[in-house]
Design a protein around this motif. Structure first.
Motif, PDB file in Angstrom:
ATOM      1  N   LEU A 162     -31.347  12.327  23.256  1.00  0.00           N
ATOM      2  CA  LEU A 162     -30.517  11.893  24.380  1.00  0.00           C
ATOM      3  C   LEU A 162     -31.276  10.907  25.261  1.00  0.00           C
ATOM      4  N   ARG A 165     -31.380   7.517  23.366  1.00  0.00           N
ATOM      5  CA  ARG A 165     -30.105   6.888  23.035  1.00  0.00           C
ATOM      6  C   ARG A 165     -29.249   6.620  24.273  1.00  0.00           C
ATOM      7  N   ALA A 166     -29.453   7.405  25.348  1.00  0.00           N
ATOM      8  CA  ALA A 166     -28.635   7.244  26.553  1.00  0.00           C
ATOM      9  C   ALA A 166     -29.428   6.776  27.763  1.00  0.00           C
ATOM     10  N   ALA A 184     -19.978  12.541  26.390  1.00  0.00           N
ATOM     11  CA  ALA A 184     -20.182  11.869  25.104  1.00  0.00           C
ATOM     12  C   ALA A 184     -21.663  11.739  24.726  1.00  0.00           C
ATOM     13  N   PRO A 185     -22.577  11.359  25.644  1.00  0.00           N
ATOM     14  CA  PRO A 185     -23.987  11.240  25.238  1.00  0.00           C
ATOM     15  C   PRO A 185     -24.588  12.566  24.767  1.00  0.00           C
ATOM     16  N   LYS A 187     -22.858  15.114  23.321  1.00  0.00           N
ATOM     17  CA  LYS A 187     -22.303  15.357  21.987  1.00  0.00           C
ATOM     18  C   LYS A 187     -23.017  14.503  20.945  1.00  0.00           C
ATOM     19  N   ASP A 188     -23.250  13.250  21.291  1.00  0.00           N
ATOM     20  CA  ASP A 188     -23.909  12.338  20.366  1.00  0.00           C
ATOM     21  C   ASP A 188     -25.304  12.838  19.996  1.00  0.00           C
ATOM     22  N   ALA A 189     -26.031  13.406  20.964  1.00  0.00           N
ATOM     23  CA  ALA A 189     -27.391  13.888  20.686  1.00  0.00           C
ATOM     24  C   ALA A 189     -27.370  15.017  19.661  1.00  0.00           C
ATOM     25  N   THR A 191     -24.984  15.640  17.401  1.00  0.00           N
ATOM     26  CA  THR A 191     -24.550  15.099  16.116  1.00  0.00           C
ATOM     27  C   THR A 191     -25.659  14.284  15.451  1.00  0.00           C
ATOM     28  N   THR A 192     -26.383  13.513  16.245  1.00  0.00           N
ATOM     29  CA  THR A 192     -27.474  12.705  15.706  1.00  0.00           C
ATOM     30  C   THR A 192     -28.564  13.587  15.126  1.00  0.00           C
ATOM     31  N   ARG A 195     -27.459  14.741  11.771  1.00  0.00           N
ATOM     32  CA  ARG A 195     -27.482  13.642  10.803  1.00  0.00           C
ATOM     33  C   ARG A 195     -28.907  13.301  10.373  1.00  0.00           C
ATOM     34  N   THR A 373     -18.803  19.962  13.585  1.00  0.00           N
ATOM     35  CA  THR A 373     -18.253  19.475  14.853  1.00  0.00           C
ATOM     36  C   THR A 373     -17.610  20.608  15.630  1.00  0.00           C
TER      37      THR A 373
END
Length: 412
Positions: A162, A165-166, A184-185, A187-189, A191-192, A195, A373
């Motif tokens: 986070l 990326r943010a 959103a940031p 959630k993105d962390a 998911t990243t 991945r 998710t």
């Protein structure tokens, strides 16, 4: 437990009790430092080292028998103790060394004061690999177990992602309870992280969940994850302290930013941690001890007493140049930690209130087992409920919230 400076008469004061997180070689080095430190008080010291630091301290406070000095790595816990009147503001000599991001000032009873000072620090945004490892797609080592608080190696991943990326502004808002977990940031962390780790077999997942962050043991000794049986991995995301399990090995260390996919402008940010000393008693000798431990002379003695693999790192402002015998890895970490170009942000989960931090640790373990998710969103809703409850408990009183300034330059 070690009592230092033997011999006392019935009219001498009781020993000063220092409670801290260091055991093994780290604990021995700190005890040796106390033994050689001339604090000018003529007092004895009793050091109690434990991996179950919070539980031990809570038990002592409930028994109305706190240590004189405790060394904690959680700003969230320190804030809680300060607002409950358990901590004493630091004397000016030590308070001058309590710079951000490790020790921001705290508002208590409508007064801004300093309640803790860093004794040693660690750089977290690092990736380790063996020398000569191909620079291709990494296979990540993951060990999420820990004696007291399993899951924190996973929260370190999400925090670091986070941050890079943010950016540090979003990171600060999230860490200090001003940003929703559903943002959103955030959630993105999560998911990243999933991945980056890639597909994992059920056996691999269970191995990571049950293996300690310092790897599988060999003859009772820690064995780094890069060397551990059953871990077919090439890279490890871990704090600077992990160098102790790779002592004498050909390992490389580099900033984690290039692996995380964030924009270039955030690559100079680093997550950091610290072990901070706080005074729990009214004994003036406790204040004097913290002042000497946090000063150059105390740090020089500590570094001299420690073996190279557990040699402490210090903030640049009151630190020391690398030891003459420092390894290339040690010098690299020190240069990253003390560079004036870097932005340093305190470990987010260690800023959060203890209840939210512990829930974060548990959620990471659950997500690692089921990284879907749906599972992510369910866990984030649970964490948001805890965040809201923590904010409501503060009643709008800023004294009951963690400090909001947790990012700064190393000279800040």
């Amino acid at each position: 437990m070690l009592t230092l400076v033997p011999g006392c008469s019935s009219d001498e004061p009781d020993p000063l009790v220092v409670l801290g997180p260091w055991t093994g070689k780290e604990g021995e080095a700190f005890e040796a430092t106390l033994k050689t430190l001339d604090d000018g008080t003529g007092r004895e010291y009793t050091y109690e080292g434990t991996r179950s630091l919070r539980e031990t301290l809570v038990s002592q406070l409930e028994a109305d028998a706190p240590p004189d000095v405790a060394i904690l790595n959680s700003i969230g816990e320190l804030t809680e103790y300060a607002r409950r009147g358990k901590l004493r503001p630091l004397a000016p000599e030590a308070a001058e060394r309590a710079y951000k991001p490790w020790a921001p000032m705290l508002l208590v009873d409508n007064r801004q004061r300093t309640y803790w000072v860093p004794l040693k620090v660690d750089l977290k945004s690092l990736v380790w690999s063996k020398e000569g490892t191909p620079d291709g797609d990494p296979r990540w080592c993951v060990g999420l177990g820990s004696q007291a608080t399993s899951g924190w190696p996973g929260t370190d991943w999400i925090e670091d992602i986070l941050l890079h990326r943010a950016g540090h502004d979003v990171y600060e808002e999230w860490a200090t309870g001003r940003l929703e977990w559903s943002a959103a940031p955030v959630k993105d962390a999560w998911t990243t992280w999933s991945r980056l780790l890639g597909d994992r077999s059920r056996a691999s997942v269970e191995r990571s969940l049950t293996t300690s962050y310092d790897g599988a043991s060999e003859d009772g000794q820690p064995l780094g994850l890069l060397d551990s049986p059953g871990f077919d991995c090439t890279h490890e995301h871990q704090s600077a302290f992990i160098r102790y399990v790779y002592a004498g090995e050909d390992v490389s260390v580099e900033p984690s930013a290039r692996f995380l996919g964030g924009p270039p402008e955030y690559r100079s940010a680093f997550e950091v941690a610290g072990d901070m000393a706080a005074v729990f008693s009214d004994d003036p000798a406790a204040q004097e001890l913290v002042e000497r431990l946090s000063g150059p002379a105390g740090r020089e003695r500590w570094r001299a007493a420690a073996e190279p693999e557990v040699r402490p790192l210090f903030p640049h402002t009151a630190g020391l140049p690398p030891a003459p015998s420092a390894t290339p890895v040690e010098r690299k970490i020190d240069s990253l930690l003390t560079s004036p170009e870097q932005t340093l942000c305190f470990d987010a989960s260690d800023v959060m209130p203890p209840e939210l931090r512990d829930a974060f640790h548990r959620a990471v373990l659950e997500f690692f087992r089921t990284p879907t998710t749906e599972r992510r969103d369910s866990l984030l809703r649970q964490l948001e409920t805890v965040r809201v409850q923590m904010n409501e408990n503060s009643g709008g009183d800023p004294s009951f919230r963690p400090p909001e300034d947790i990012c700064a330059g190393p000279r800040g």
